[in-house]
Scaffold this motif. Structure first.
Motif, PDB file in Angstrom:
ATOM      1  N   VAL A 230       1.165  -0.916  -0.041  1.00 46.06           N
ATOM      2  CA  VAL A 230       0.046  -0.210  -0.028  1.00 46.06           C
ATOM      3  C   VAL A 230       0.761   0.861   0.031  1.00 46.06           C
ATOM      4  CG1 VAL A 230      -1.841   1.127   2.108  1.00 46.06           C
ATOM      5  CG2 VAL A 230      -1.763  -1.183   1.061  1.00 46.06           C
ATOM      6  N   LEU A 231       0.417   1.823  -1.163  1.00 47.64           N
ATOM      7  CA  LEU A 231       1.004   3.552  -0.892  1.00 47.64           C
ATOM      8  C   LEU A 231       0.482   4.569   0.509  1.00 47.64           C
ATOM      9  CD1 LEU A 231       2.488   5.719  -1.193  1.00 47.64           C
ATOM     10  CD2 LEU A 231       1.355   6.760  -3.369  1.00 47.64           C
ATOM     11  N   MET A 232       0.801   5.215   1.797  1.00 47.28           N
ATOM     12  CA  MET A 232      -0.005   5.357   2.450  1.00 47.28           C
ATOM     13  C   MET A 232       0.343   7.351   2.929  1.00 47.28           C
ATOM     14  SD  MET A 232      -0.393   4.526   6.737  1.00 47.28           S
ATOM     15  CE  MET A 232      -1.504   2.582   5.953  1.00 47.28           C
ATOM     16  N   LEU A 233      -1.356   7.886   2.945  1.00 43.97           N
ATOM     17  CA  LEU A 233      -0.820   9.341   2.960  1.00 43.97           C
ATOM     18  C   LEU A 233      -1.567   9.450   4.149  1.00 43.97           C
ATOM     19  CD1 LEU A 233      -1.631  10.753  -0.460  1.00 43.97           C
ATOM     20  CD2 LEU A 233       0.474   9.785   0.067  1.00 43.97           C
ATOM     21  N   GLY A 234      -1.121  10.596   4.684  1.00 41.80           N
ATOM     22  CA  GLY A 234      -2.131  10.877   5.892  1.00 41.80           C
ATOM     23  C   GLY A 234      -0.566  11.805   6.887  1.00 41.80           C
ATOM     24  N   SER A 235      -1.992  12.086   7.974  1.00 36.36           N
ATOM     25  CA  SER A 235      -1.058  12.821   9.288  1.00 36.36           C
ATOM     26  C   SER A 235      -2.140  12.918  10.337  1.00 36.36           C
ATOM     27  CB  SER A 235      -1.029  14.161   9.083  1.00 36.36           C
ATOM     28  OG  SER A 235       0.015  14.838   9.763  1.00 36.36           O
ATOM     29  N   HIS A 236      -2.481  14.323  11.224  1.00 32.44           N
ATOM     30  CA  HIS A 236      -3.449  14.149  11.852  1.00 32.44           C
ATOM     31  C   HIS A 236      -4.221  14.798  12.144  1.00 32.44           C
ATOM     32  CE1 HIS A 236      -1.345  16.812  14.540  1.00 32.44           C
ATOM     33  NE2 HIS A 236      -0.489  16.372  13.818  1.00 32.44           N
ATOM     34  N   VAL A 237      -5.642  15.033  12.477  1.00 33.50           N
ATOM     35  CA  VAL A 237      -6.459  16.146  13.216  1.00 33.50           C
ATOM     36  C   VAL A 237      -6.931  16.656  14.941  1.00 33.50           C
ATOM     37  CG1 VAL A 237      -7.624  15.594  10.663  1.00 33.50           C
ATOM     38  CG2 VAL A 237      -8.686  14.749  12.761  1.00 33.50           C
ATOM     39  N   ASP A 238      -6.394  16.300  15.047  1.00 31.56           N
ATOM     40  CA  ASP A 238      -6.444  16.559  16.578  1.00 31.56           C
ATOM     41  C   ASP A 238      -5.686  17.371  16.652  1.00 31.56           C
ATOM     42  OD1 ASP A 238      -3.811  14.416  16.710  1.00 31.56           O
ATOM     43  OD2 ASP A 238      -3.803  14.599  18.682  1.00 31.56           O
ATOM     44  N   SER A 239      -5.511  18.631  17.978  1.00 38.52           N
ATOM     45  CA  SER A 239      -4.804  19.300  18.165  1.00 38.52           C
ATOM     46  C   SER A 239      -3.988  20.100  19.256  1.00 38.52           C
ATOM     47  CB  SER A 239      -5.619  21.016  17.572  1.00 38.52           C
ATOM     48  OG  SER A 239      -6.805  21.521  19.028  1.00 38.52           O
ATOM     49  N   GLN A 240      -3.833  20.830  19.931  1.00 37.23           N
ATOM     50  CA  GLN A 240      -3.281  21.072  20.770  1.00 37.23           C
ATOM     51  C   GLN A 240      -3.943  21.755  21.569  1.00 37.23           C
ATOM     52  OE1 GLN A 240      -0.139  20.966  23.275  1.00 37.23           O
ATOM     53  NE2 GLN A 240       0.892  19.687  21.486  1.00 37.23           N
ATOM     54  N   PRO A 241      -4.519  22.117  22.271  1.00 37.37           N
ATOM     55  CA  PRO A 241      -5.568  22.634  23.873  1.00 37.37           C
ATOM     56  C   PRO A 241      -5.749  24.298  23.521  1.00 37.37           C
ATOM     57  CG  PRO A 241      -4.089  22.131  25.251  1.00 37.37           C
ATOM     58  CD  PRO A 241      -3.469  21.155  23.916  1.00 37.37           C
ATOM     59  N   TYR A 242      -4.284  25.206  22.261  1.00 32.80           N
ATOM     60  CA  TYR A 242      -4.267  26.045  22.065  1.00 32.80           C
ATOM     61  C   TYR A 242      -3.043  25.909  20.949  1.00 32.80           C
ATOM     62  CZ  TYR A 242      -3.362  31.425  22.459  1.00 32.80           C
ATOM     63  OH  TYR A 242      -3.730  32.756  22.545  1.00 32.80           O
ATOM     64  N   GLY A 243      -3.781  25.285  19.770  1.00 28.45           N
ATOM     65  CA  GLY A 243      -3.669  25.642  18.625  1.00 28.45           C
ATOM     66  C   GLY A 243      -4.235  26.459  17.554  1.00 28.45           C
ATOM     67  N   GLY A 244      -3.461  25.734  15.927  1.00 23.20           N
ATOM     68  CA  GLY A 244      -3.918  26.331  14.869  1.00 23.20           C
ATOM     69  C   GLY A 244      -4.680  25.702  13.732  1.00 23.20           C
ATOM     70  N   ARG A 245      -5.489  25.850  13.033  1.00 28.90           N
ATOM     71  CA  ARG A 245      -5.610  25.526  12.072  1.00 28.90           C
ATOM     72  C   ARG A 245      -4.866  24.730  10.788  1.00 28.90           C
ATOM     73  NH1 ARG A 245      -7.526  31.250   8.770  1.00 28.90           N
ATOM     74  NH2 ARG A 245      -5.542  31.737   9.880  1.00 28.90           N
ATOM     75  N   PHE A 246      -3.689  24.662  11.350  1.00 27.78           N
ATOM     76  CA  PHE A 246      -3.076  23.990   9.919  1.00 27.78           C
ATOM     77  C   PHE A 246      -2.005  23.061  10.188  1.00 27.78           C
ATOM     78  CE2 PHE A 246      -3.659  28.619   9.346  1.00 27.78           C
ATOM     79  CZ  PHE A 246      -4.068  28.388   7.759  1.00 27.78           C
ATOM     80  N   ASP A 247      -1.970  22.566  11.817  1.00 22.84           N
ATOM     81  CA  ASP A 247      -1.119  21.514  12.393  1.00 22.84           C
ATOM     82  C   ASP A 247      -2.278  20.258  11.520  1.00 22.84           C
ATOM     83  OD1 ASP A 247       1.122  19.638  13.555  1.00 22.84           O
ATOM     84  OD2 ASP A 247       0.298  20.887  15.165  1.00 22.84           O
ATOM     85  N   GLY A 248      -1.321  19.193  11.397  1.00 26.36           N
ATOM     86  CA  GLY A 248      -1.574  18.050  10.916  1.00 26.36           C
ATOM     87  C   GLY A 248      -2.690  18.072   9.438  1.00 26.36           C
ATOM     88  N   ALA A 249      -3.269  19.185  10.105  1.00 31.15           N
ATOM     89  CA  ALA A 249      -4.454  19.342   8.953  1.00 31.15           C
ATOM     90  C   ALA A 249      -4.966  19.421   7.756  1.00 31.15           C
ATOM     91  CB  ALA A 249      -6.116  20.100   9.701  1.00 31.15           C
ATOM     92  N   ILE A 250      -3.204  19.546   7.159  1.00 35.63           N
ATOM     93  CA  ILE A 250      -3.802  19.767   5.539  1.00 35.63           C
ATOM     94  C   ILE A 250      -2.504  18.445   4.951  1.00 35.63           C
ATOM     95  CG2 ILE A 250      -2.397  22.671   6.374  1.00 35.63           C
ATOM     96  CD1 ILE A 250      -0.490  21.914   5.237  1.00 35.63           C
ATOM     97  N   GLY A 251      -1.898  17.929   6.186  1.00 38.40           N
ATOM     98  CA  GLY A 251      -1.321  16.489   5.295  1.00 38.40           C
ATOM     99  C   GLY A 251      -3.070  15.370   5.560  1.00 38.40           C
ATOM    100  N   VAL A 252      -3.764  15.607   6.308  1.00 39.82           N
ATOM    101  CA  VAL A 252      -4.993  14.676   5.903  1.00 39.82           C
ATOM    102  C   VAL A 252      -5.554  15.210   4.768  1.00 39.82           C
ATOM    103  CG1 VAL A 252      -6.742  13.951   6.617  1.00 39.82           C
ATOM    104  CG2 VAL A 252      -5.108  14.331   8.127  1.00 39.82           C
ATOM    105  N   LEU A 253      -6.281  16.846   5.116  1.00 43.37           N
ATOM    106  CA  LEU A 253      -6.464  17.143   3.901  1.00 43.37           C
ATOM    107  C   LEU A 253      -6.174  17.163   2.764  1.00 43.37           C
ATOM    108  CD1 LEU A 253      -8.358  19.699   5.632  1.00 43.37           C
ATOM    109  CD2 LEU A 253      -9.560  17.646   5.287  1.00 43.37           C
ATOM    110  N   GLY A 254      -5.048  17.491   2.653  1.00 45.23           N
ATOM    111  CA  GLY A 254      -4.206  17.268   1.375  1.00 45.23           C
ATOM    112  C   GLY A 254      -4.316  16.048   0.392  1.00 45.23           C
ATOM    113  N   ALA A 255      -4.134  14.871   1.743  1.00 43.88           N
ATOM    114  CA  ALA A 255      -4.038  13.665   0.965  1.00 43.88           C
ATOM    115  C   ALA A 255      -5.013  13.601   0.162  1.00 43.88           C
ATOM    116  CB  ALA A 255      -3.645  12.599   2.361  1.00 43.88           C
ATOM    117  N   ILE A 256      -6.130  13.668   0.751  1.00 36.24           N
ATOM    118  CA  ILE A 256      -8.232  13.762   0.468  1.00 36.24           C
ATOM    119  C   ILE A 256      -7.541  14.694  -1.371  1.00 36.24           C
ATOM    120  CG2 ILE A 256     -10.408  14.034   0.767  1.00 36.24           C
ATOM    121  CD1 ILE A 256      -9.703  13.465   3.469  1.00 36.24           C
TER     122      ILE A 256
END
Length: 423
Positions: A80-106
Motif C-alpha cells: 500500500v501507498l499510505m498518505l496522511g497525518s492527524h486532525v487532533d490539535s493542541q489545547p491552544y492550537g492552530g488550523r493547519f498543524d496536521g490538518a493540511i496533511g490529511v486534507l491534502g491527501a484527500i
C-alpha cells in the motif's frame, strides 16, 4: 523569472475544507482545540470521513480511533501507498498543524479519481489518532497502535480530569477489547508520505514555499516529580526549607543552559507543563511535577545531555533535601527519510519549476513511527514566522497548494509505476 507551475489539484476545494474543519473546536478567531478522543475530535473525524467518501474512498475507523480511507488499485495485493497525518490539535492550537496533511491527501485522491487514474496499488489516507500527545502525555498513539507498537499500561494513562485513555476510547466509539485480535501485517505498507507545516522559521528565512524533510529529531520525554516538605511561608527559615519548586526552577534553568552549549547544534529542551502542590501562596511547595522535552537529530549528543541533566537533578535534590522520581514517557531515535523518496520529491518539484531545500524536523510526526515499518518521505510547507501550536499559526493558500501539488505528483508517480516502491 520562472513561470508558475501548472496546478492540477483543486485549490479552492482544499482551502474550503481547511476552513470548515477549523470551525470544529474553534477558539477565538483563528485558534483550534480538538483534543484527542474528545467530542470535538469525533466531530472532526466524522466530517473528514465524509470528505474521504466524497473523494471516492471507502472509509472506516479502526480500533485505535484512526480514520482510514482506501482507494482501491488494480493490484490490491501490492504493498500500500499510505498518505496522511492527524486532525487532533493542541489545547491552544492552530488550523493547519496536521490538518493540511490529511486534507491534502484527500485532495490527492479526489484529483486522481477525477483524472480517471487508477493506481497499481491501494492508496490509503489516514487521519491518525492522538499524534499530539498533550491530553494523555504520550503522543503518536494511533500510528503506534496500527503498527503494533503500543506499550504496557497505555490505556490506563489519564488526562487532567482523571479520564483514562481506555474510557476516552470507549466514549469516542471504539472498543479497546478489539486490540487483542489486531495484528499488524509486516510489509503491507510500501511507503508513507506526509505533508505538514514546517512549524519552524527555516523555510521563511530561505524564502522557500516548501521544503523536503531529511529526517526527524529523536524526542525524549520525561516526567519528573520532586518531593520536599510543606511549611508556613512566613515561619520556616530559608536554610531549613525543602522547597520542591525551588529545586524544579534550578533544573529548568540548567536544562536551558545545557541545550545552549553548542550554539550551532539543533538541540532543544523545554519544560512545558508544571503542577505544584499544595499550590498556595503562603505554603512552601511540597511536591512539583514537571515535564521535560529534549530533542536532537544527533542521538549521541542527546544521550550525553540527558546524562548531564540526570546528574543535575540528583545534585539539586541532594542540595535541597528533596526526593524525586523520573518517568520516561517517550524515547525515540532520530529517523531519516528514504533517499529514493527524497529523490522522487526533488524530481517532481523540478518538473514544477521548484527547487525546495532539504531540512530536518525538530517536531516529531506520525512519520516517525511509520519509519519503523516502511520508507517514508515528508513535505514541509512554510509557515508565518515559524509559529505553531498557537492560534496565530498560518500557512498561505499558495504555499499549501504547492505542497499538496507536490504530494499529488509524487503519490501519482509512486502509485502508478510498476515497482514504484523500489529504491
Amino acid at each position: 523569472m520562472p513561470s508558475a507551475p501548472q496546478i492540477q489539484i483543486n485549490t479552492s476545494r482544499l482551502q474550503q475544507r481547511i476552513q470548515e474543519l477549523a470551525e470544529i473546536g474553534k477558539i477565538g478567531e483563528t485558534g483550534v482545540c480538538r483534543l484527542a478522543l474528545s467530542k470535538e475530535d469525533r466531530e472532526g473525524v466524522e466530517l473528514v470521513k465524509s470528505w474521504m467518501q466524497e473523494a471516492g474512498m471507502e472509509a472506516s475507523i479502526d480500533p485505535f480511533a484512526n480514520l482510514i480511507g482506501v482507494l482501491k488499485g488494480s493490484n490490491p495485493n501490492a504493498p500500500v501507498l499510505m498518505l496522511g497525518s492527524h486532525v487532533d490539535s493542541q489545547p491552544y492550537g492552530g488550523r493547519f498543524d496536521g490538518a493540511i496533511g490529511v486534507l491534502g491527501a484527500i485532495e490527492v485522491i479526489q484529483t486522481l479519481v477525477e483524472e480517471g487514474i487508477t493506481p497499481e496499488c491501494n492508496i490509503e489516507v489516514v487521519a491518525f489518532c492522538d499524534e499530539e500527545g498533550c491530553r494523555f502525555n504520550k503522543g503518536l498513539f494511533g500510528v503506534r497502535g496500527m503498527t503494533g507498537k503500543l506499550e504496557e499500561h497505555e490505556l490506563e494513562r489519564s488526562d487532567k480530569n482523571g479520564i483514562t485513555r481506555r474510557e476516552a476510547l470507549i466514549q469516542f466509539g471504539c472498543d479497546p477489547a478489539d486490540f487483542e485480535s489486531y495484528v499488524f501485517q509486516e510489509g503491507r505498507i510500501g511507503a508513507f508520505l506526509e505533508l505538514h507545516i514546517e512549524q519552524g522559521p527555516v523555510l521563511e528565512s530561505l524564502d522557500a514555499p516548501i521544503g523536503i524533510v531529511s529526517g526527524i529529531s529523536g524526542p525524549l520525554w520525561l516526567t519528573v516529580e520532586m518531593n520536599g516538605f510543606a511549611g508556613h511561608a512566613g515561619s520556616v527559615p530559608m536554610s531549613m526549607r525543602q522547597d520542591a519548586l525551588l529545586g524544579c526552577a534550578k533544573i529548568i534553568v540548567a536544562l536551558n543552559e545545557l541545550v545552549r552549549q553548542d550554539p550551532g547544534a539543533p538541540t532543544v529542551g523545554t519544560v512545558g507543563s508544571l503542577t505544584v502542590f499544595p499550590d498556595s501562596r503562603n505554603i512552601i511547595p511540597e511536591k512539583v511535577s514537571f515535564t521535560i522535552d529534549l530533542r536532537d537529530i544527533d542521538l549521541r549528543r542527546r544521550n550525553a545531555l540527558e546524562a548531564e541533566l540526570l546528574s543535575v537533578i540528583e545534585n539539586v535534590s541532594r542540595e535541597h533535601g528533596l526526593t524525586y522520581t523520573i518517568r520516561e514517557d517517550t524515547n525515540s531515535e532520530p529517523r531519516y527519510c528514504a533517499n529514493w523518496i527524497k529523490q522522487s520529491l526533488h524530481q517532481e518539484a523540478s518538473l514544477m519549476g521548484l527547487t525546495p531545500p532539504e531540512l530536518m524536523s525538530g517536531p516529531f510526526h506520525d512519520s516517525l513511527t511509520m519509519s519503523y515499518v516502511c520508507d517514508y518521505g515528508m513535505i514541509f510547507v512554510r509557515c508565518l514566522e515559524g509559529i505553531s501550536h498557537n492560534p496565530k499559526e498560518y500557512a498561505s493558500p499558495e504555499d499549501i497548494t504547492l505542497g499538496t501539488e507536490l504530494l499529488y505528483r509524487t503519490a501519482r508517480r509512486m502509485a502508478t509505476e510498476k515497482g514504484g516502491f523500489q529504491p
